[in-house]
Design a protein around this motif. Sequence first.
Motif, PDB file in Angstrom:
ATOM      1  N   GLU A  32       4.062   8.550 -31.663  1.00  6.37           N
ATOM      2  CA  GLU A  32       5.335   7.881 -31.359  1.00  6.37           C
ATOM      3  C   GLU A  32       6.423   8.894 -31.015  1.00  6.37           C
ATOM      4  O   GLU A  32       7.164   8.714 -30.053  1.00  6.37           O
ATOM      5  CB  GLU A  32       5.778   7.025 -32.552  1.00  6.37           C
ATOM      6  N   ASN A  36       8.131   9.567 -27.368  1.00  8.86           N
ATOM      7  CA  ASN A  36       9.579   9.497 -27.140  1.00  8.86           C
ATOM      8  C   ASN A  36      10.076  10.735 -26.395  1.00  8.86           C
ATOM      9  O   ASN A  36      10.919  10.638 -25.501  1.00  8.86           O
ATOM     10  CB  ASN A  36      10.327   9.366 -28.475  1.00  8.86           C
ATOM     11  N   ASP A  39       9.079  10.310 -22.878  1.00 11.93           N
ATOM     12  CA  ASP A  39       9.963   9.328 -22.223  1.00 11.93           C
ATOM     13  C   ASP A  39      11.297   9.967 -21.843  1.00 11.93           C
ATOM     14  O   ASP A  39      11.789   9.780 -20.722  1.00 11.93           O
ATOM     15  CB  ASP A  39      10.256   8.139 -23.157  1.00 11.93           C
ATOM     16  N   GLY A 122       7.881   2.718 -33.305  1.00 12.77           N
ATOM     17  CA  GLY A 122       8.562   3.822 -32.649  1.00 12.77           C
ATOM     18  C   GLY A 122       9.098   4.894 -33.568  1.00 12.77           C
ATOM     19  O   GLY A 122       8.395   5.374 -34.464  1.00 12.77           O
TER      20      GLY A 122
HETATM   21 MG    MG Z   1       9.132   5.152 -28.605  1.00 14.59          MG
END
Ligand code: MG
Length: 633
Positions: A32, A36, A39, A122
């Motif tokens: 997770e 992130n 991302d 998340g």
């Molecule tokens: Mg995430």
Amino acid sequence: MSSTGKINVQTENIFPIIKKFLYSDNEIFLRELVSNAVDATKKLKALASLGEATGDLGDFKIEVELDKSAKTLTIKDKGIGMTKEEVEKYIAQIAFSGAEEFVNKYKDKVDKNVVIGHFGLGFYSAFMVAKKVEIYSLSYKPGSKAVRWECDGSPEYQIEEIDEQNQRGTNIVLHIADDCEEYLESFKIEGLLTKYCKFLPVEIKFGTKKDRIKPELKEGEKPEDVKDIEVEVDNIINNPCPAWTKKPSELSDEDYKSFYHELYPMQFEEPLFHIHLNVDFPFNLTGILYFPKLSNKLELPKDRIQLYSNQVFVTDNVENIVPDFLTLLRGVLDSPDIPLNVSRSYLQADGNVKKISSHITKKVADKLEELFKKERADFEKKWDDIKIFVQYGMISDEKFYERAAKFALLKTTDNKFYTFDEFENLVKPIQTDKDNKLIYLYANNVQEQHVYIDAAKSRGYEVLLMETMLDPHYINHMESKLKDMSFVRVDADTIDKIIKKDETTISKITEDQQKQLQPIIEGAVSKDQFSVVFENLSEKDSPMLITRPEFMRRMKDMNQMGGGSMSFYGNMPDMYNLVVNSNHPLMTKILDETDNEKQNLYAKQAADLALLSQGLLKGESLTNFIKRSVELI
Ligand code: MG
Ligand code: ADP
């Protein structure tokens, strides 16, 4: 400057719940947090391409760092970063409510395995392993101030603007909880990164490693003159551009093969062939599936199809996403359209998943058909390895059946191949009985059934090889599908009875003589196991032969494979026919013999030979047979 805030919670003490809930699967926190970071990096790249982030953006490498003495694990990215307001909004409000909702939904689920993947939890999954989490972040926006956020697992957090950080991006620092210290072990973290992040699209560095390289050559030096030198290089975990993200036209056969080994480093066999999937409407799906060469040894359970979502590893349990008969394939599937927060039973009903599953089936059929049409010889060579997929698919999936019935092969004991259509056209004229029924003769053991195969071949018949566990089911299935045909094993009867033609051969002995012979031959075998039948075979055929009716044998086989309802047949003794060839000279010899004892001896010897050829002569009977044979010579 520093201030405290309260996460907006309805559920007090959500962290203990998060922690307990996902305990068995807490390792996903790393996936997770690294996703992130990816991302955030992708966002910045996107902004740069739009001209909204300018200047030298430097490299984007994500770093994962362990500090054993400080008991921290840090994930650093050079992505978009966050301002103080953004941290409060995205982390404290939005992300948290997402996590809270998720936990509320699943905390009562008894079976934790029903939840696959845990996207949605998340950022807060960090609290499954950390007693305190810090965020250091500097937004890419010009003139931003860096921010530090800290939370120890209670709904309260601290947040302040800081001056120390001048590197754009975000560092997430986990203070690992006392009961999770395994996550301070380097091999553990490297293992998890390899499992979940191996194909993430941004380079991920975990420490350094030693590498050997050739030093630069000085003038006059040849490469073989200089020794390798050892250098320290970044230990990069992932391949940011795995084969399935590329276009098929950019990849050679070698590329596909080397990707196979990248995916399964412990697998040394080459795959038979591959299928590159690439769909973006009405659902998004990319991937490469490989037909493996299945060895008979138990396959490593690790070597299964892996499911990714935007290059993030999700699971290697693709049940319900890939049709059953294809779960033995290998490779990767990547689809952001597969819902990951739902139970497996729900997956089955999901519209996208259904479409994905039938798309995969169609693509596999396309590929097999193409191989069959364009490279028949190669297809035949690979048939032994792929037949299990094809047959299983034909039995279990009607759509696939319709496609595969055209290219499924029948292999003969002479290594010839026919499709069902070809068999109909080429073999039917010869191999039909008087009712115009096409008989698919088959053997399941070439060694044991040699005599029968020979007899069939001497009449110009083809004998198919059906020797796998699945073949009996396949045979049943095909009989239910095709008309005017049936499968009969070569030893089910004498060949001329299996395929009965009109012309009848004449018997050399009279009915009276047959009646005379009957008790003599019956005396040579056990009555419970054998019924004696006379047949007018050729002089050249054996004097006696053991056969086992197809129907009887199938019942018995089904019973052994666990068809419980058939137990009536299963408990029946094994019944065979002892076929006596009335045209064999031995029969006349027995009839002409006046000595009763000699008559019995001839009958016994001939019957024992028939039994012997079928491996049915054992124990005392075998010993007696050997003694008798020695005396006879
Ligand atoms: Mg995430
Ligand atoms: P999701 O990734 O599904 O949005 P998360 O809980 O993982 O949910 O993250 C919540 C939000 O926090 C993200 O959408 C993003 O805005 C922000 N965020 C988390 N990690 C980072 C990071 N490393 N860099 C920038 N923003 C981040």
